[in-house]
Design an enzyme around this catalytic site. Sequence first.
Site, PDB file in Angstrom:
ATOM      1  N   LYS A  87      14.490 -59.323 -72.532  1.00 26.30           N
ATOM      2  CA  LYS A  87      15.666 -59.753 -72.294  1.00 26.30           C
ATOM      3  C   LYS A  87      16.149 -59.192 -70.769  1.00 26.30           C
ATOM      4  O   LYS A  87      15.899 -58.152 -70.484  1.00 26.30           O
ATOM      5  CB  LYS A  87      16.568 -58.879 -73.381  1.00 26.30           C
ATOM      6  CG  LYS A  87      17.955 -59.385 -73.527  1.00 26.30           C
ATOM      7  CD  LYS A  87      18.214 -58.721 -75.134  1.00 26.30           C
ATOM      8  CE  LYS A  87      19.703 -59.168 -75.475  1.00 26.30           C
ATOM      9  NZ  LYS A  87      20.319 -58.486 -76.365  1.00 26.30           N
TER      10      LYS A  87
HETATM   11  O1  G3P Z   1      24.213 -59.197 -79.073  1.00 26.84           O
HETATM   12  C1  G3P Z   1      25.218 -58.122 -78.325  1.00 26.84           C
HETATM   13  C2  G3P Z   1      25.884 -57.564 -79.025  1.00 26.84           C
HETATM   14  O2  G3P Z   1      25.144 -56.255 -79.609  1.00 26.84           O
HETATM   15  C3  G3P Z   1      27.112 -56.790 -78.311  1.00 26.84           C
HETATM   16  O3  G3P Z   1      28.028 -56.952 -79.412  1.00 26.84           O
HETATM   17  O4  G3P Z   1      30.016 -56.177 -80.533  1.00 26.84           O
HETATM   18  O5  G3P Z   1      29.069 -54.639 -78.593  1.00 26.84           O
HETATM   19  O6  G3P Z   1      30.217 -57.071 -78.240  1.00 26.84           O
HETATM   20  P1  G3P Z   1      29.619 -55.902 -79.027  1.00 26.84           P
END
Ligand code: G3P
Length: 217
Positions: A87
């Site tokens: 990634k």
């Molecule tokens: O897949 C990306 C994710 O882990 C980020 O999520 O909720 O931190 O925007 P969030």
Amino acid sequence: MKFFIDTANLAQIKEANDLGILDGVTTNPSLMAKEGIKGTEAVLKHYKDICDIVNAPVSAEVIATDFDGMVAEGKALAAIDKNIVVKIPMIKDGIKAIKWFTDNGIATNCTLVFSAGQAILAAKAGATYVSPFIGRVDDGNWDGVDLIRQISDIYTIQGFQTQILAASIRNSLHIVRCAEVGADVCTCPLDSILGLLKHPLTDIGLAKFLEDAKGLK
Ligand code: G3P
């Protein structure tokens, strides 16, 4: 649409895998830190532990932000297991690194994508997956699902093979809407996956069936 789980928590990965509908796992440094994992050896071991639970793609993120560092780190990650997907962030050296991994047969996931232009670049570099963060787009008063739709339209018109991996999923409706607009993959917290099960009429209907079944004994 494939279902990935977006966590580094082994118990949640196992629970989702046991459902029989899990197609992969994504992690990021924030999710790894949340599990209290510290040090390179521990990080590599944790990815191996995830790969031992799920025989499917597992995204492992590089920390380096320069081309040489990303290639070195990505090679070490890819050596952990055949299912590791490297990634890489959507930055200039990241695009170069994605192209390098593409040319060397290693799968990549281009992360931190917030625009169609970034998604075009990721596809041009040959990324296996592109990860638009739809919850964070919504946070900025833009429409994250509409970004997935736009990228899906562009990839279809242009014939790009990169898979659209909708990330930063915050709720079950996000999953349904991503399916509607053509996401290839949704990576979700366990709660959002389990939320798809819920409907009050299912609960009411099942209670009635079970009540009536007593008369069949
Ligand atoms: O897949 C990306 C994710 O882990 C980020 O999520 O909720 O931190 O925007 P969030």
